[in-house]
Write an enzyme that holds these catalytic residues in place. Structure first.
Site, PDB file in Angstrom:
ATOM      1  N   ASP A  23      34.279  37.087  44.497  1.00  0.00           N
ATOM      2  CA  ASP A  23      33.580  36.504  43.020  1.00  0.00           C
ATOM      3  C   ASP A  23      32.869  37.846  42.415  1.00  0.00           C
ATOM      4  OD1 ASP A  23      33.042  34.975  40.962  1.00  0.00           O
ATOM      5  OD2 ASP A  23      31.460  33.775  41.808  1.00  0.00           O
ATOM      6  N   ASN A  25      34.004  39.879  39.851  1.00  0.00           N
ATOM      7  CA  ASN A  25      34.977  40.992  39.624  1.00  0.00           C
ATOM      8  C   ASN A  25      34.648  41.326  37.814  1.00  0.00           C
ATOM      9  OD1 ASN A  25      36.048  41.614  41.907  1.00  0.00           O
ATOM     10  ND2 ASN A  25      37.725  40.325  41.587  1.00  0.00           N
ATOM     11  N   ARG A  27      32.063  40.180  36.019  1.00  0.00           N
ATOM     12  CA  ARG A  27      30.867  40.332  35.699  1.00  0.00           C
ATOM     13  C   ARG A  27      30.472  41.876  36.098  1.00  0.00           C
ATOM     14  NH1 ARG A  27      28.043  36.024  38.802  1.00  0.00           N
ATOM     15  NH2 ARG A  27      30.180  35.458  39.483  1.00  0.00           N
ATOM     16  N   ARG A  36      37.536  43.017  31.621  1.00  0.00           N
ATOM     17  CA  ARG A  36      37.325  42.092  32.874  1.00  0.00           C
ATOM     18  C   ARG A  36      38.637  42.622  33.953  1.00  0.00           C
ATOM     19  NH1 ARG A  36      34.796  37.436  33.415  1.00  0.00           N
ATOM     20  NH2 ARG A  36      36.481  36.623  34.388  1.00  0.00           N
ATOM     21  N   SER A  68      42.540  30.853  42.262  1.00  0.00           N
ATOM     22  CA  SER A  68      42.645  29.311  42.333  1.00  0.00           C
ATOM     23  C   SER A  68      43.643  28.787  41.411  1.00  0.00           C
ATOM     24  CB  SER A  68      41.090  28.839  42.240  1.00  0.00           C
ATOM     25  OG  SER A  68      40.715  28.738  40.772  1.00  0.00           O
ATOM     26  N   ASN A  71      42.360  29.123  38.043  1.00  0.00           N
ATOM     27  CA  ASN A  71      42.294  30.545  37.256  1.00  0.00           C
ATOM     28  C   ASN A  71      43.297  30.620  36.244  1.00  0.00           C
ATOM     29  OD1 ASN A  71      41.209  32.149  40.261  1.00  0.00           O
ATOM     30  ND2 ASN A  71      40.009  31.167  38.733  1.00  0.00           N
ATOM     31  N   ARG A 196      27.987  27.849  45.605  1.00  0.00           N
ATOM     32  CA  ARG A 196      28.970  26.682  45.950  1.00  0.00           C
ATOM     33  C   ARG A 196      30.283  27.488  46.443  1.00  0.00           C
ATOM     34  NH1 ARG A 196      28.395  28.083  40.334  1.00  0.00           N
ATOM     35  NH2 ARG A 196      30.320  28.970  39.464  1.00  0.00           N
ATOM     36  N   SER A 198      33.553  26.345  45.530  1.00  0.00           N
ATOM     37  CA  SER A 198      34.450  26.054  44.547  1.00  0.00           C
ATOM     38  C   SER A 198      35.876  25.642  44.746  1.00  0.00           C
ATOM     39  CB  SER A 198      34.810  27.612  43.747  1.00  0.00           C
ATOM     40  OG  SER A 198      33.251  28.057  43.091  1.00  0.00           O
TER      41      SER A 198
END
Length: 242
Positions: A23, A25, A27, A36, A68, A71, A196, A198
């Site tokens: 998690d 990438n 940001r 992104r 996911s 996604n 979390r 997820s």
């Protein structure tokens, strides 16, 4: 050992199965005023370094939440970039068969592009006999979806008279999960500051130790993994006992 991976001092107790939720990438890229999708490119580089390092220190099974079932809601160009990274990784992995790592994809392959699905199936078959380490990649995967999928398979067995309801145990049911033949997660690592899991391996993480880090995934290098390993080694795992 890979030239770009340094081996650090290790704790005496190591997990058999480490799960990673990759998690941060997007940001990471945003902080640098980059698209992104370039964050995913950097994240893929980190993924490769972590895989090599885990193999070198003797971890038997590692799993990564790569894409996911949710996604697909992301922008099309970002999804396309991620899918192209899957294509590239599978092709590159064939150049490293001497590392003897088994590769398995978890999730519903049916909705993926034909060429990606064919590449996945082929490399799973070609690495099936490798036993140095097992690499599980969750693509189009969701923990609840995995359980529902298994429930449908078991229900079909019961309906066809191949199984009695009384035969359904936790062990039996878990064998029908995407990750049924692999050990439960011992240590689940999530970088990026989110607290979390997820919808990732919710069955297999029933007794996992969680480790959360504020480091964004592209910056999560072996040094950060070692912090998690030392933290894990200090924990007392009682599995409901005393």
């Amino acid at each position: 050992m890979a030239k770009d991976v340094k081996k650090f001092d290790l704790p005496e107790v190591l997990p058999d199965h480490i799960g990673f939720i990759m998690d941060g990438n997007g940001r990471w890229a945003k902080k640098r005023f980059l698209p992104r999708k370039l964050g995913h490119v950097e994240g893929a580089k980190t993924f490769k370094k972590i895989v090599r390092y885990c193999r070198d220190i003797g971890i038997k099974c590692i799993s990564f939440y790569a894409f996911s079932t949710e996604n697909w809601k992301r922008p099309n160009d970002e999804v396309d970039a991620i899918m192209n990274l899957f294509r590239q990784y599978i092709d590159e992995a064939r150049e490293h068969f001497l590392e003897e790592t088994r590769i398995v994809f978890l999730g519903d392959k049916s909705v993926l592009a034909d060429d990606i699905r064919e590449k996945m199936i082929a490399i799973e078959e070609d690495t099936r006999h490798f036993d140095k380490m097992t690499l599980l990649l969750a693509v189009n995967y969701g923990g609840r979806d995995e359980i529902v999928h298994a429930a449908k398979l078991v229900s079909e067995k019961v309906r066809n008279g191949e199984m009695n309801i009384e035969d359904i145990t936790e062990e039996k049911f878990s064998s029908y999960l995407y990750a049924g033949e692999f050990p439960d997660v011992d240590l689940l690592i999530r970088p990026s500051g989110e607290l979390r899991i997820s919808n990732y391996m919710i069955w297999q993480c029933a007794y996992a130790e969680f480790y959360f880090s504020d480091v964004l995934w592209p910056d999560f290098l072996p040094e950060e993994l070692n912090k998690a390993l030392f933290d894990y080694a200090k924990r007392s795992r009682r599995f409901g006992g005393v």
